[in-house]
Design an enzyme around this catalytic site. Structure first.
Site, PDB file in Angstrom:
ATOM      1  N   CYS A  11      47.626  60.435  36.519  1.00 43.76           N
ATOM      2  CA  CYS A  11      47.855  59.216  37.317  1.00 43.76           C
ATOM      3  C   CYS A  11      47.188  58.436  37.330  1.00 43.76           C
ATOM      4  CB  CYS A  11      46.925  59.905  38.465  1.00 43.76           C
ATOM      5  SG  CYS A  11      47.114  59.249  40.579  1.00 43.76           S
ATOM      6  N   SER A  12      48.213  57.605  37.525  1.00 46.24           N
ATOM      7  CA  SER A  12      48.514  56.193  36.177  1.00 46.24           C
ATOM      8  C   SER A  12      46.906  55.006  37.523  1.00 46.24           C
ATOM      9  CB  SER A  12      48.873  55.277  36.633  1.00 46.24           C
ATOM     10  OG  SER A  12      50.355  55.911  36.042  1.00 46.24           O
ATOM     11  N   ALA A  13      46.272  54.426  37.089  1.00 49.76           N
ATOM     12  CA  ALA A  13      45.650  53.627  36.776  1.00 49.76           C
ATOM     13  C   ALA A  13      45.997  52.871  38.765  1.00 49.76           C
ATOM     14  CB  ALA A  13      45.013  51.807  36.519  1.00 49.76           C
TER      15      ALA A  13
END
Ligand code: SAM
Length: 376
Positions: free
Chosen positions: A86-88
């Site tokens: 889950c990307s930044a």
């Protein structure tokens, strides 16, 4: 502070803040995961640490090795092959902002992952306008359950997103959340002229660049770079290598250079990275420090299964000339040195001045200042 309050400042406007409230990140993070760069989180063992990581501007890794290895703290520390995260949040919202959405837009996302981006898109536009495609059926199943928790149900497709999703075309916006070396022609073909593609371009000499491309009605797309950000690569475009030159007994041609190889090793994205990537397609760069005396070997490797060419340049402390060994049909160090000097000769143009044009035939050309001033 919950994750909505902590992350709301990354949402570029009130509409995205409302979408974040509807699709909070906590619904999309598993009970155990790896909060990059260095923290194992376990909701049951330490719910406060888990919640703090979810509310932080960090990517959270949820799968390694395409799921072939279960995600455990030992396994995640041993591998470099992160295959879902889950990307930044700051990067997620930078991409969503670059999409420049309007209420009527229909969007295709490539790389459903945890489902968070698809959830934000669906919360903003409505389920019916959002399709997300994921290559891994296990991940797609988990994303569907996560989205359900938020009461959202965009269309989820399991398949290879490199081909887009022609059944739903044309789309107004295409957003890839996995990195690509080259933008697939299908994405351009499936985007309405005047539409936009936002994709992390995984440049060879660098960290990766969020790229915003506008689709023209002749089937080409023209774009500029929004910001640097590293994304895991789309499966079909990963680096595949079964042999390493230092394991072989092949001898290359020997020469010397006066350019300090550490200058090239230090290029990590930015304008120099784009310039070198533009000139040296399909080359990977590695640096290796084998002894405490200060010797550093700088490797340039042609990528791909049948890649033959490589170059190794030794940095030795105090040397005026550095030894170069080059093997194969390409002279990778000579190409690199010439391209780097070309960037210096052009006056070190900044990232804002560089752009890219992609044709439906997947030819990528880089330019300086305007698309008619090609640099490659
Ligand atoms: C960085 S994650 C995506 C994050 C996601 N957008 C989210 O909100 O959690 C990259 C995802 O791309 C997927 N992926 C890789 N190659 C793909 C392909 N060829 N087609 C579709 N999905 C792919 C991976 O399985 C992984 O789930």
């Amino acid at each position: 502070m919950d994750d909505f309050e902590a992350l709301a400042s990354f949402a570029p406007d009130d509409e995205w803040r409302a979408a974040l409230q509807r699709a909070p990140r906590r619904f999309f993070i598993p009970e155990v995961a790896w909060a990059s760069p260095d923290q194992w989180i376990d909701k049951r063992a330490d719910p406060h640490a888990w919640a703090a990581a979810v509310a932080d501007d960090r990517p959270i890794v949820t799968q390694i090795n395409d799921g072939d290895t279960p995600l455990t703290v030992e396994a995640v520390q041993r591998t470099t092959e992160y295959t879902c995260s889950c990307s930044a949040p700051s990067v997620v919202f930078a991409c969503l902002h670059a999409l420049d959405l309007h209420a009527h837009h229909r969007v295709l996302e490539i790389g459903t992952g945890t489902g968070w981006t698809a959830g934000l898109l669906a919360a903003r536009l409505g389920d019916a306008k959002v399709t997300s495609i994921e290559v891994d059926s296990t991940l797609a199943g988990i994303a569907a359950a996560n989205l359900d928790r938020a009461g959202l149900s965009p269309r989820l497709v399991v398949g290879d997103g490199a081909g887009g999703w022609s059944d739903g075309a044309p789309f107004d916006r295409v957003h890839a959340t996995c990195g690509v070396r080259s933008v697939p022609g299908a994405w351009i073909a499936q985007t309405r002229p005047g539409g936009t593609i936002v994709v992390p371009l995984a440049a060879e000499f660098g960290t990766g660049l969020i790229t915003r491309l506008d689709v023209i009605d002749d089937g080409t797309a023209v774009g500029r770079f929004v910001q640097e950000a590293w994304y895991m690569r789309m499966r079909a475009q990963r680096i595949v290598r079964t042999e390493w030159p230092w394991e072989s007994d092949l001898d290359g041609e020997i020469s010397t250079t006066r350019l300090d190889p550490r200058t090239i090793a230090a290029v990590n994205g930015g304008a120099a990275g784009v310039w070198l990537s533009a000139h040296l397609r399909n080359v990977d760069v590695l640096s290796w420090a084998p002894d405490p005396e200060g010797l550093i070997v700088h490797w340039l490797l042609e990528s791909g299964l049948r890649a033959e060419s490589w170059a190794a340049v030794d940095y030795r402390p105090g040397a005026a000339h550095f030894e170069v060994e080059q093997y194969g049909p390409r002279r990778l160090w000579d190409e690199t040195e010439a391209a780097y000097v070309g960037w210096l000769r052009a006056g070190r143009p900044s990232l804002e001045r560089l752009g890219i044009t992609v044709t439906a035939g997947e030819v990528q050309r880089f330019w300086l200042d305007s698309p008619d001033h090609l640099i490659t």
